[in-house]
Scaffold this motif. Structure first.
Motif, PDB file in Angstrom:
ATOM      1  N   GLU A  27      -1.739  15.115  16.357  1.00 56.26           N
ATOM      2  CA  GLU A  27      -1.616  15.098  14.899  1.00 56.26           C
ATOM      3  C   GLU A  27      -2.855  14.487  14.277  1.00 56.26           C
ATOM      4  OE1 GLU A  27       1.168  12.754  11.688  1.00 56.26           O
ATOM      5  OE2 GLU A  27       2.159  13.578  13.480  1.00 56.26           O
ATOM      6  N   PHE A  28      -3.305  15.101  13.182  1.00 54.47           N
ATOM      7  CA  PHE A  28      -4.501  14.636  12.473  1.00 54.47           C
ATOM      8  C   PHE A  28      -4.222  14.713  10.981  1.00 54.47           C
ATOM      9  CE2 PHE A  28      -8.543  15.406  10.355  1.00 54.47           C
ATOM     10  CZ  PHE A  28      -9.331  14.382  10.875  1.00 54.47           C
ATOM     11  N   ASN A  29      -4.511  13.619  10.234  1.00 52.68           N
ATOM     12  CA  ASN A  29      -4.201  13.564   8.806  1.00 52.68           C
ATOM     13  C   ASN A  29      -5.370  12.988   8.011  1.00 52.68           C
ATOM     14  OD1 ASN A  29      -1.010  14.019   8.663  1.00 52.68           O
ATOM     15  ND2 ASN A  29      -1.453  12.695  10.416  1.00 52.68           N
ATOM     16  N   LEU A  30      -5.569  13.509   6.806  1.00 53.82           N
ATOM     17  CA  LEU A  30      -6.528  12.971   5.833  1.00 53.82           C
ATOM     18  C   LEU A  30      -5.793  12.740   4.522  1.00 53.82           C
ATOM     19  CD1 LEU A  30      -9.620  15.295   6.402  1.00 53.82           C
ATOM     20  CD2 LEU A  30      -9.494  12.852   6.919  1.00 53.82           C
ATOM     21  N   GLY A  31      -6.137  11.639   3.823  1.00 58.93           N
ATOM     22  CA  GLY A  31      -5.449  11.389   2.568  1.00 58.93           C
ATOM     23  C   GLY A  31      -6.077  10.260   1.767  1.00 58.93           C
ATOM     24  N   MET A  32      -5.253   9.730   0.852  1.00 55.65           N
ATOM     25  CA  MET A  32      -5.691   8.667  -0.050  1.00 55.65           C
ATOM     26  C   MET A  32      -4.675   7.534  -0.032  1.00 55.65           C
ATOM     27  SD  MET A  32      -6.847  10.978  -3.335  1.00 55.65           S
ATOM     28  CE  MET A  32      -5.219  11.716  -3.434  1.00 55.65           C
ATOM     29  N   PHE A  33      -5.116   6.351  -0.430  1.00 53.73           N
ATOM     30  CA  PHE A  33      -4.200   5.223  -0.512  1.00 53.73           C
ATOM     31  C   PHE A  33      -4.473   4.402  -1.772  1.00 53.73           C
ATOM     32  CE2 PHE A  33      -7.817   3.319   1.685  1.00 53.73           C
ATOM     33  CZ  PHE A  33      -7.912   2.059   1.103  1.00 53.73           C
ATOM     34  N   LEU A  34      -3.433   3.708  -2.206  1.00 54.86           N
ATOM     35  CA  LEU A  34      -3.518   2.769  -3.311  1.00 54.86           C
ATOM     36  C   LEU A  34      -2.946   1.451  -2.815  1.00 54.86           C
ATOM     37  CD1 LEU A  34      -3.751   1.836  -6.287  1.00 54.86           C
ATOM     38  CD2 LEU A  34      -1.483   2.839  -6.663  1.00 54.86           C
TER      39      LEU A  34
ATOM     40  N   LEU B 105       2.973  16.953   5.430  1.00 60.96           N
ATOM     41  CA  LEU B 105       2.736  16.083   4.282  1.00 60.96           C
ATOM     42  C   LEU B 105       3.359  14.739   4.616  1.00 60.96           C
ATOM     43  CD1 LEU B 105       3.623  18.452   1.297  1.00 60.96           C
ATOM     44  CD2 LEU B 105       1.343  17.817   2.107  1.00 60.96           C
ATOM     45  N   LYS B 106       2.578  13.675   4.436  1.00 63.40           N
ATOM     46  CA  LYS B 106       3.049  12.359   4.863  1.00 63.40           C
ATOM     47  C   LYS B 106       2.956  11.362   3.709  1.00 63.40           C
ATOM     48  CE  LYS B 106       1.946  11.109   8.999  1.00 63.40           C
ATOM     49  NZ  LYS B 106       1.216  10.640  10.200  1.00 63.40           N
ATOM     50  N   LEU B 107       4.074  10.669   3.464  1.00 61.09           N
ATOM     51  CA  LEU B 107       4.128   9.598   2.482  1.00 61.09           C
ATOM     52  C   LEU B 107       4.269   8.270   3.225  1.00 61.09           C
ATOM     53  CD1 LEU B 107       6.606  11.157  -0.112  1.00 61.09           C
ATOM     54  CD2 LEU B 107       4.110  11.181  -0.193  1.00 61.09           C
ATOM     55  N   GLY B 108       3.427   7.306   2.873  1.00 59.10           N
ATOM     56  CA  GLY B 108       3.452   6.033   3.571  1.00 59.10           C
ATOM     57  C   GLY B 108       3.597   4.848   2.634  1.00 59.10           C
ATOM     58  N   TYR B 109       4.257   3.816   3.122  1.00 54.77           N
ATOM     59  CA  TYR B 109       4.368   2.561   2.385  1.00 54.77           C
ATOM     60  C   TYR B 109       4.241   1.417   3.376  1.00 54.77           C
ATOM     61  CZ  TYR B 109       6.276  -1.217  -0.489  1.00 54.77           C
ATOM     62  OH  TYR B 109       6.454  -2.395  -1.166  1.00 54.77           O
ATOM     63  N   LYS B 110       3.283   0.508   3.116  1.00 55.94           N
ATOM     64  CA  LYS B 110       3.043  -0.631   3.983  1.00 55.94           C
ATOM     65  C   LYS B 110       3.069  -1.905   3.165  1.00 55.94           C
ATOM     66  CE  LYS B 110      -0.281  -0.291   7.014  1.00 55.94           C
ATOM     67  NZ  LYS B 110      -1.609  -0.105   7.634  1.00 55.94           N
ATOM     68  N   PHE B 111       3.466  -2.992   3.796  1.00 57.26           N
ATOM     69  CA  PHE B 111       3.398  -4.289   3.129  1.00 57.26           C
ATOM     70  C   PHE B 111       3.448  -5.395   4.181  1.00 57.26           C
ATOM     71  CE2 PHE B 111       7.844  -2.975   3.204  1.00 57.26           C
ATOM     72  CZ  PHE B 111       8.503  -4.083   3.717  1.00 57.26           C
TER      73      PHE B 111
ATOM     74  N   GLU C 145       0.837  -1.200   0.000  1.00 54.35           N
ATOM     75  CA  GLU C 145       0.000   0.000   0.000  1.00 54.35           C
ATOM     76  C   GLU C 145       0.870   1.247   0.000  1.00 54.35           C
ATOM     77  OE1 GLU C 145      -3.438   0.537   2.870  1.00 54.35           O
ATOM     78  OE2 GLU C 145      -2.153   2.212   3.474  1.00 54.35           O
ATOM     79  N   PHE C 146       0.564   2.161  -0.894  1.00 55.52           N
ATOM     80  CA  PHE C 146       1.185   3.484  -0.900  1.00 55.52           C
ATOM     81  C   PHE C 146       0.120   4.502  -0.518  1.00 55.52           C
ATOM     82  CE2 PHE C 146       1.996   7.523  -3.051  1.00 55.52           C
ATOM     83  CZ  PHE C 146       3.234   7.848  -2.500  1.00 55.52           C
ATOM     84  N   SER C 147       0.484   5.452   0.329  1.00 59.65           N
ATOM     85  CA  SER C 147      -0.488   6.451   0.781  1.00 59.65           C
ATOM     86  C   SER C 147       0.127   7.846   0.773  1.00 59.65           C
ATOM     87  CB  SER C 147      -1.003   6.116   2.184  1.00 59.65           C
ATOM     88  OG  SER C 147       0.052   6.147   3.136  1.00 59.65           O
ATOM     89  N   PHE C 148      -0.742   8.817   0.621  1.00 61.47           N
ATOM     90  CA  PHE C 148      -0.375  10.231   0.694  1.00 61.47           C
ATOM     91  C   PHE C 148      -1.418  10.944   1.531  1.00 61.47           C
ATOM     92  CE2 PHE C 148      -1.168  14.550  -0.774  1.00 61.47           C
ATOM     93  CZ  PHE C 148       0.085  15.133  -0.602  1.00 61.47           C
ATOM     94  N   SER C 149      -0.969  11.764   2.469  1.00 64.03           N
ATOM     95  CA  SER C 149      -1.929  12.495   3.307  1.00 64.03           C
ATOM     96  C   SER C 149      -1.378  13.863   3.660  1.00 64.03           C
ATOM     97  CB  SER C 149      -2.262  11.708   4.588  1.00 64.03           C
ATOM     98  OG  SER C 149      -1.100  11.536   5.392  1.00 64.03           O
ATOM     99  N   ILE C 150      -2.273  14.749   4.010  1.00 59.36           N
ATOM    100  CA  ILE C 150      -1.920  16.074   4.487  1.00 59.36           C
ATOM    101  C   ILE C 150      -2.623  16.284   5.820  1.00 59.36           C
ATOM    102  CG2 ILE C 150      -3.816  17.185   3.222  1.00 59.36           C
ATOM    103  CD1 ILE C 150      -1.942  19.613   2.875  1.00 59.36           C
TER     104      ILE C 150
END
Length: 282
Positions: free
Chosen positions: A273-280, A66-72, A27-32
């Motif tokens: 901290e509070f974040n909203l974003g999208m994931f793929l 700005l937060k970039l995430g990677y999960k597996f 999973e890749f995610s981006f949030s602000i």
């Protein structure tokens, strides 16, 4: 910081070079989001307290993130979660990295490391006010870009985890410390040739903290093997912190130096901290 960098390198290397069949639910995610920091302030006393000069003021301070995430997932019950965080300087020098082991699909335990950037500013004002009979020879504004490095153990609970909705709760139990910094001030006595030098060397002192976390994923649509959706996450960091240091005062010659180990009182330090974003996800 070196240990955390090694963890990050190992996880990224594993994700890039491992065979595809070893990695699942990538999973890749981006949030602000926004982070609100509150540091307790004390009245000035006989010793410089660096935390009194935390950031530009000691009221609540807000930062845009700005937060970039990677999960597996890997192996049979393991998962990795890598988050790189950028503040308004757009430098990804904040992070939260963890590896989790699930004893049940809904229950796990994890270990991780985090790094948060802070600023301590204008602490030369203490020198000016505490030595009114002396000139400060270098009257530039003093600032530390000080990093808070932590290591933690975290229990994880997933009460909901299906194709549409996922809810994950965690609570980091850790130890963190502000990284070492140094400062020096030179003073000259008014109407005299007498000079003083103050040398400050902060110490890396690990102190406990707690950080509850909530993470929500909501599926929007799916195209073949790829799932797109929205995310929401929040966390609350709480600790009692001090910045201990060694102060060396030199009067005229080095032979006259005075060396003291200073341990200021601990301040209440909190961060929301509070974040909203999208994931793929694939």
């Amino acid at each position: 910081m070196r240990a955390a960098a090694i963890i990050l390198f190992v996880l990224l290397s594993f994700s890039l070079f491992a065979q595809e069949r070893l990695l699942k639910n990538q999973e890749f995610s981006f949030s602000i989001g926004i982070a609100e920091v509150d540091m307790e302030e004390f009245q000035p006393n006989d010793h410089l307290d660096f935390i009194n000069y935390f950031d530009f003021d000691n009221d609540n301070t807000n930062f845009i993130l700005l937060k970039l995430g990677y999960k597996f997932d890997f192996l049979s019950k393991m998962s990795a979660d890598i988050k790189l965080v950028m503040m308004d300087d757009i430098i990804p020098d904040n992070y939260d990295i963890a590896v989790h082991y699930y004893v049940r699909p809904w229950l796990g335990i994890g270990v991780g490391s985090m790094l948060n950037k802070n600023w301590i500013t204008s602490f030369e004002e203490y020198q000016i006010n505490s030595l009114p009979n002396y000139y400060l020879m270098d009257y530039n504004v003093q600032q530390f870009t000080i990093y808070d490095l932590g290591f933690y153990l975290t229990p994880i609970l997933k009460p909901f985890d299906n194709e549409i909705f996922k809810l994950q709760l965690a609570c980091d139990l850790g130890m963190s410390a502000f990284m070492k910094e140094e400062a020096v001030f030179y003073h000259k006595k008014k109407l005299s040739n007498e000079k003083l030098a103050y040398f400050y060397e902060t110490k890396t002192t690990f102190q406990p903290y707690i950080q509850p976390k909530i993470d929500i994923r909501l599926k929007a649509f799916k195209i073949k093997e790829a799932t797109f959706g929205f995310l929401l996450n929040a966390n609350y960091f709480y600790s009692k912190r001090s910045i201990n240091y060694v102060r060396t005062i030199q009067a005229w010659t080095w032979d006259n130096k005075q060396v003291e180990k200073i341990k200021p009182s601990k301040h209440t330090y909190s961060r929301y901290e509070f974040n909203l974003g999208m994931f793929l996800k694939w």
